[in-house]
Design a protein around this motif. Sequence first.
Motif, PDB file in Angstrom:
ATOM      1  N   PRO A  43      -9.367 -13.286  -7.066  1.00 43.48           N
ATOM      2  CA  PRO A  43      -9.447 -11.838  -7.334  1.00 43.48           C
ATOM      3  C   PRO A  43     -10.629 -11.150  -6.634  1.00 43.48           C
ATOM      4  CG  PRO A  43      -8.971 -13.038  -9.352  1.00 43.48           C
ATOM      5  CD  PRO A  43      -9.231 -14.079  -8.295  1.00 43.48           C
ATOM      6  N   GLU A  44     -11.743 -11.896  -6.408  1.00 42.25           N
ATOM      7  CA  GLU A  44     -12.921 -11.257  -5.777  1.00 42.25           C
ATOM      8  C   GLU A  44     -12.656 -10.783  -4.347  1.00 42.25           C
ATOM      9  OE1 GLU A  44     -12.562 -14.177  -7.491  1.00 42.25           O
ATOM     10  OE2 GLU A  44     -14.463 -15.226  -7.218  1.00 42.25           O
ATOM     11  N   VAL A  45     -11.518 -11.201  -3.754  1.00 41.51           N
ATOM     12  CA  VAL A  45     -11.249 -10.773  -2.376  1.00 41.51           C
ATOM     13  C   VAL A  45     -10.532  -9.407  -2.346  1.00 41.51           C
ATOM     14  CG1 VAL A  45      -8.936 -11.765  -1.938  1.00 41.51           C
ATOM     15  CG2 VAL A  45     -10.653 -11.782  -0.107  1.00 41.51           C
ATOM     16  N   THR A  46     -10.164  -8.898  -3.528  1.00 40.02           N
ATOM     17  CA  THR A  46      -9.413  -7.637  -3.592  1.00 40.02           C
ATOM     18  C   THR A  46     -10.099  -6.489  -2.843  1.00 40.02           C
ATOM     19  OG1 THR A  46      -8.608  -8.378  -5.737  1.00 40.02           O
ATOM     20  CG2 THR A  46      -8.226  -6.059  -5.195  1.00 40.02           C
ATOM     21  N   PRO A  47     -11.411  -6.282  -3.000  1.00 40.38           N
ATOM     22  CA  PRO A  47     -12.033  -5.131  -2.312  1.00 40.38           C
ATOM     23  C   PRO A  47     -12.012  -5.240  -0.795  1.00 40.38           C
ATOM     24  CG  PRO A  47     -13.542  -6.113  -3.925  1.00 40.38           C
ATOM     25  CD  PRO A  47     -12.382  -7.032  -3.824  1.00 40.38           C
ATOM     26  N   TYR A  48     -11.654  -6.422  -0.271  1.00 44.96           N
ATOM     27  CA  TYR A  48     -11.691  -6.614   1.190  1.00 44.96           C
ATOM     28  C   TYR A  48     -10.288  -6.740   1.797  1.00 44.96           C
ATOM     29  CZ  TYR A  48     -16.302  -7.875  -0.465  1.00 44.96           C
ATOM     30  OH  TYR A  48     -17.503  -7.848  -1.114  1.00 44.96           O
ATOM     31  N   THR A  49      -9.256  -6.667   0.951  1.00 44.94           N
ATOM     32  CA  THR A  49      -7.900  -6.956   1.428  1.00 44.94           C
ATOM     33  C   THR A  49      -7.104  -5.679   1.668  1.00 44.94           C
ATOM     34  OG1 THR A  49      -7.950  -8.976   0.116  1.00 44.94           O
ATOM     35  CG2 THR A  49      -5.791  -8.278   0.935  1.00 44.94           C
ATOM     36  N   ILE A  50      -6.442  -5.626   2.818  1.00 47.19           N
ATOM     37  CA  ILE A  50      -5.569  -4.500   3.163  1.00 47.19           C
ATOM     38  C   ILE A  50      -4.153  -5.067   3.327  1.00 47.19           C
ATOM     39  CG2 ILE A  50      -5.096  -2.672   4.853  1.00 47.19           C
ATOM     40  CD1 ILE A  50      -8.064  -2.986   5.772  1.00 47.19           C
ATOM     41  N   PHE A  51      -3.251  -4.753   2.393  1.00 45.38           N
ATOM     42  CA  PHE A  51      -1.868  -5.227   2.492  1.00 45.38           C
ATOM     43  C   PHE A  51      -1.045  -4.289   3.368  1.00 45.38           C
ATOM     44  CE2 PHE A  51      -2.754  -7.260  -1.701  1.00 45.38           C
ATOM     45  CZ  PHE A  51      -2.346  -8.542  -1.369  1.00 45.38           C
ATOM     46  N   VAL A  52      -0.291  -4.879   4.293  1.00 46.80           N
ATOM     47  CA  VAL A  52       0.690  -4.124   5.088  1.00 46.80           C
ATOM     48  C   VAL A  52       2.071  -4.546   4.598  1.00 46.80           C
ATOM     49  CG1 VAL A  52       1.684  -3.837   7.390  1.00 46.80           C
ATOM     50  CG2 VAL A  52      -0.798  -4.097   7.110  1.00 46.80           C
ATOM     51  N   ASP A  53       2.920  -3.572   4.312  1.00 44.62           N
ATOM     52  CA  ASP A  53       4.206  -3.927   3.694  1.00 44.62           C
ATOM     53  C   ASP A  53       5.212  -2.794   3.933  1.00 44.62           C
ATOM     54  OD1 ASP A  53       6.017  -5.336   2.165  1.00 44.62           O
ATOM     55  OD2 ASP A  53       4.786  -5.379   0.354  1.00 44.62           O
ATOM     56  N   GLY A  54       6.442  -3.018   3.499  1.00 44.12           N
ATOM     57  CA  GLY A  54       7.468  -1.984   3.641  1.00 44.12           C
ATOM     58  C   GLY A  54       8.847  -2.558   3.422  1.00 44.12           C
ATOM     59  N   ILE A  55       9.850  -1.710   3.612  1.00 46.17           N
ATOM     60  CA  ILE A  55      11.225  -2.138   3.309  1.00 46.17           C
ATOM     61  C   ILE A  55      11.959  -2.674   4.529  1.00 46.17           C
ATOM     62  CG2 ILE A  55      11.432  -0.459   1.424  1.00 46.17           C
ATOM     63  CD1 ILE A  55      13.324   1.146   3.302  1.00 46.17           C
ATOM     64  N   SER A  56      11.370  -2.549   5.726  1.00 44.61           N
ATOM     65  CA  SER A  56      12.117  -2.845   6.958  1.00 44.61           C
ATOM     66  C   SER A  56      12.777  -4.218   6.933  1.00 44.61           C
ATOM     67  CB  SER A  56      11.196  -2.764   8.173  1.00 44.61           C
ATOM     68  OG  SER A  56      10.764  -1.448   8.349  1.00 44.61           O
ATOM     69  N   LYS A  57      12.008  -5.250   6.605  1.00 43.51           N
ATOM     70  CA  LYS A  57      12.541  -6.596   6.696  1.00 43.51           C
ATOM     71  C   LYS A  57      13.110  -7.044   5.347  1.00 43.51           C
ATOM     72  CE  LYS A  57      10.654  -6.388  10.742  1.00 43.51           C
ATOM     73  NZ  LYS A  57      11.145  -6.654  12.062  1.00 43.51           N
ATOM     74  N   SER A  58      12.388  -6.768   4.266  1.00 50.54           N
ATOM     75  CA  SER A  58      12.805  -7.279   2.958  1.00 50.54           C
ATOM     76  C   SER A  58      14.153  -6.740   2.519  1.00 50.54           C
ATOM     77  CB  SER A  58      11.771  -6.917   1.910  1.00 50.54           C
ATOM     78  OG  SER A  58      10.583  -7.613   2.164  1.00 50.54           O
ATOM     79  N   PHE A  59      14.515  -5.534   3.002  1.00 48.83           N
ATOM     80  CA  PHE A  59      15.793  -4.951   2.598  1.00 48.83           C
ATOM     81  C   PHE A  59      16.677  -4.645   3.814  1.00 48.83           C
ATOM     82  CE2 PHE A  59      12.757  -3.850  -0.834  1.00 48.83           C
ATOM     83  CZ  PHE A  59      13.354  -4.613  -1.842  1.00 48.83           C
ATOM     84  N   ALA A  60      16.447  -5.366   4.909  1.00 49.32           N
ATOM     85  CA  ALA A  60      17.243  -5.187   6.132  1.00 49.32           C
ATOM     86  C   ALA A  60      17.320  -3.708   6.528  1.00 49.32           C
ATOM     87  CB  ALA A  60      18.655  -5.769   5.943  1.00 49.32           C
ATOM     88  N   ALA A  61      16.201  -2.993   6.341  1.00 46.52           N
ATOM     89  CA  ALA A  61      16.226  -1.538   6.463  1.00 46.52           C
ATOM     90  C   ALA A  61      15.284  -1.051   7.570  1.00 46.52           C
ATOM     91  CB  ALA A  61      15.841  -0.924   5.118  1.00 46.52           C
ATOM     92  N   THR A  62      15.372  -1.682   8.727  1.00 48.31           N
ATOM     93  CA  THR A  62      14.424  -1.366   9.811  1.00 48.31           C
ATOM     94  C   THR A  62      14.534   0.080  10.295  1.00 48.31           C
ATOM     95  OG1 THR A  62      16.051  -2.316  11.316  1.00 48.31           O
ATOM     96  CG2 THR A  62      14.211  -3.729  10.684  1.00 48.31           C
ATOM     97  N   GLY A  63      15.739   0.651  10.205  1.00 48.82           N
ATOM     98  CA  GLY A  63      15.923   2.016  10.723  1.00 48.82           C
ATOM     99  C   GLY A  63      15.600   3.105   9.724  1.00 48.82           C
ATOM    100  N   LEU A  64      15.307   2.744   8.484  1.00 45.09           N
ATOM    101  CA  LEU A  64      15.024   3.790   7.488  1.00 45.09           C
ATOM    102  C   LEU A  64      13.598   4.306   7.605  1.00 45.09           C
ATOM    103  CD1 LEU A  64      16.795   2.621   4.202  1.00 45.09           C
ATOM    104  CD2 LEU A  64      17.709   3.879   6.132  1.00 45.09           C
ATOM    105  N   ARG A  65      12.697   3.457   8.051  1.00 44.70           N
ATOM    106  CA  ARG A  65      11.293   3.800   8.293  1.00 44.70           C
ATOM    107  C   ARG A  65      10.515   4.139   7.024  1.00 44.70           C
ATOM    108  NH1 ARG A  65      10.757   0.791  11.181  1.00 44.70           N
ATOM    109  NH2 ARG A  65       8.749   1.554  11.884  1.00 44.70           N
ATOM    110  N   VAL A  66      10.344   3.148   6.169  1.00 42.16           N
ATOM    111  CA  VAL A  66       9.476   3.303   5.001  1.00 42.16           C
ATOM    112  C   VAL A  66       8.540   2.088   4.928  1.00 42.16           C
ATOM    113  CG1 VAL A  66       9.336   3.549   2.485  1.00 42.16           C
ATOM    114  CG2 VAL A  66      11.255   4.584   3.724  1.00 42.16           C
TER     115      VAL A  66
END
Length: 448
Positions: A268-291
């Motif tokens: 948990p102590e790494v939380t202040p230093y972590t930047i998550f990159v995420d989105g729906i493109s791959k997880s929901f086969a939604a590359t063209g929706l752009r979220v």
Amino acid sequence: MICGRSGGRTGNVDEYRLFYNPLPMTTTLPVCDDRSLSQLALGLTGSEILKISGEIRTLSEAGRDVCNLTVGDFSPKEFRIPKVLEDLIAEAFAAGETNYPPSDGTKELRQAVIRYYDDVLGLKYPIESTVIAGGARPIIFAAYAAVVDPGDKVVYTIPSWNNAHYVYLTRGVPVEIAVGPDTNFLPTADLLRPHIRDARLICICTPLNPTGTVMARDEVERIARLVVDENERRTAAGERALLLLWDQVYWMLTFGGFRHYTPPQLVPEVTPYTIFVDGISKSFAATGLRVGWVVAPPTITAKMRDILGHVGAWAPRPEQIAVAKFLGMRAEIDEFHKTMIRELQLRLDLLYDGIEAMRREGLPVCAIAPQGAIYLSVQFDLIGRGNIATNEQIRRLLLDDAGFAVVPFQAFGLPQETGWFRLSAGAVSPSQIEAGLARVRNVLARFA
Ligand SMILES: Cc1ncc(COP(=O)(O)O)c(C=O)c1O
């Protein structure tokens, strides 16, 4: 270099005026040369992957039968977005949700992301920790722009997806660590340790594009500890923090016994230093929706919001409204993933089993078993056989003689000619894979 130069034109201002004002329209382009371009633009290189994919698209359009394993994308013929999401987007359009979204994303979607991270990953963040954008790419760019100063060191392992371009755009200094199959092409804390002392940012992607490998729990924990220990030292010394960009756009797609872990879950102590990159493109086969979205400390997300706002890289409003509702539908999401993962695994297993069968036959090829994402790492061990000296020659051979289109690891920054390639399973049918593998076998048999 002169581009679009019309015969005999000198490029002076009067000539431009003449060139543009009078009708009828001319198809000749105005004179321009490299001096018109910024140093930034001149030094930029485009995506190698998109170049190769473009070539394959042209071949397919010309009627060539190609098993296209190049694009990190889904063909909607093979993988549709969830039906319920499609309906929600149509509903949002019908309701007239077509004006600007807020610059950091709609409140409903930001809340939904925060709730989803809490429910599924067990991570608790305030709503200010997330910003929505038009896919994960603008999120990565804005994260770099928010934390990397010119001259700052950015550490990542190669093969890597596009970090070199983002480091370039932000004028950082890349610290690239070449990794191989011994670590599943993933970074380890031991490999990173010698490079972090004066680094600004470490970039990690798991499940990894291009290899389809997934970082083990122990290693995630070791890397998180490394970042925390280094920051304890820096805090005591009054130095700027070391940050961790954690690209997890494929995190919902893991197979068999492989699971995705995040650094803050384990340390948990790494939380202040972590930047998550995420989105729906791959997880929901939604590359063209752009979220896409970021989840990170609010000091960073506030600046990312401003950067993204100036670029205008917002996710379309109807999609934001739909995704906000969809992320709350856990049963529908689970149902969708059951089918999606089954279909992905079917294709990746077909590829892996086919390659392994050839290896057992004594043909010069091997692969890493599928772990996650939509990719398989395959080594066509042809360097030094016949007159083959480069991955590009292998790529051409497989394309020309087997209609089998793959991307060499050079497109992901690994300079060595090792015969390793990325095979992407999102845009092919099982029968295309079977036919392609049969053709590959015939080509490899020439080298047995
Ligand atoms: C590792 C990784 N991160 C980010 C992205 C960008 O995703 P998006 O399509 O949402 O911009 C990709 C796309 O291929 C990717 O492979």
